[in-house]
Write a protein that holds these residues in place. Structure first.
Motif: not given
Length: 241
Positions: A178-181, A197-214
């Motif tokens: 549940d981290s912010s973009l 670079i996040l071009k649109n400031n409105n998407i900075k607060t989008c939430r994300l839950t994920t894991t990246f392995n290698n």
């Protein structure tokens, strides 16, 4: 009566001079050996190295580490600029001390991370105990704790929890809950050493839950784009979202 041989005979004087010269040369040799310094430097790559005492250090990119060829003194002292993970061989007779941009980290045997690209130095502990000090300010950290010296405020601030991605540059595993973009992009940008670079400031607060392995950075960004329905545009050595 026979003449008494002078204590300061030519032979004795020559022998004394020879002994003094030999002792002097021996002292110089030891001094040179003790002052022999090994320096490691990374640019856009990481590096793992075993130190003379058996301790293991993993350097992040753009990092410089220097240490004596042999830890012959009462302490094991090294200098760090940048970021590195340490797994220190325990030796209670020789404390392990890291000098990092004005801050000192002192341990006997433990595993921890030091981030010192600037005067703002952060220490994160994986196991054991670590003494973190800057001038007269100091704190003791144990497993799962971290603290940062904030130069502007001239204080050591302890964090409530250990950032899950503190060791990601070493483990190659990123965990976001549940981290912010904005936070996700900051972490990926720092660890892959690529400008995003996040071009649109409105998407900075989008939430994300994920894991990246290698994962490669392009693959990780594609997952983010598909999950949040975003567009990613590569531009030279940077990415625009």
């Amino acid at each position: 009566a026979p003449k008494k041989q002078s204590f300061f005979s030519p032979f004795r004087i020559a022998a004394s001079i020879t002994l003094l010269l030999t002792a002097g040369l021996f002292t110089i040799f030891l001094s040179q050996k003790n002052s022999e310094i090994i320096s490691l430097k990374t640019t856009n790559h990481t590096l793992e190295k075993t130190l003379p005492d058996g301790s293991i250090v993993f350097l992040n990119a753009n990092t410089t580490l220097s240490y004596p060829a042999d830890f012959q003194q009462d302490t094991r002292e090294i200098n760090l600029t940048g970021e590195a993970f340490f797994k220190v061989q325990r030796d209670e007779s020789k404390p392990f001390i890291i000098h990092a941009n004005g801050s000192d980290i002192r341990v006997l045997g433990t595993s921890f991370n030091v981030k010192a690209y600037s005067k703002n130095v952060k220490v994160s502990v994986e196991s054991g105990k670590v003494e973190f000090k800057h001038d007269k300010k100091q704190t003791l950290l144990v497993r799962g704790e971290e603290a940062e010296f904030e130069a502007e405020k001239d204080t050591i601030k302890r964090a409530a929890t250990l950032d899950k991605n503190t060791f990601a540059y070493k483990t190659k595993t990123f965990v976001f809950e549940d981290s912010s973009l904005e936070h996700v992009i900051k972490v990926l940008s720092e660890n892959y050493h690529t400008k995003i670079i996040l071009k649109n400031n409105n998407i900075k607060t989008c939430r994300l839950t994920t894991t990246f392995n290698n994962e490669t950075l392009p693959n990780a960004l594609n997952v983010i784009a598909e999950t949040l329905n975003l567009n990613i545009t590569p531009q030279g050595e940077k990415y625009i979202i």
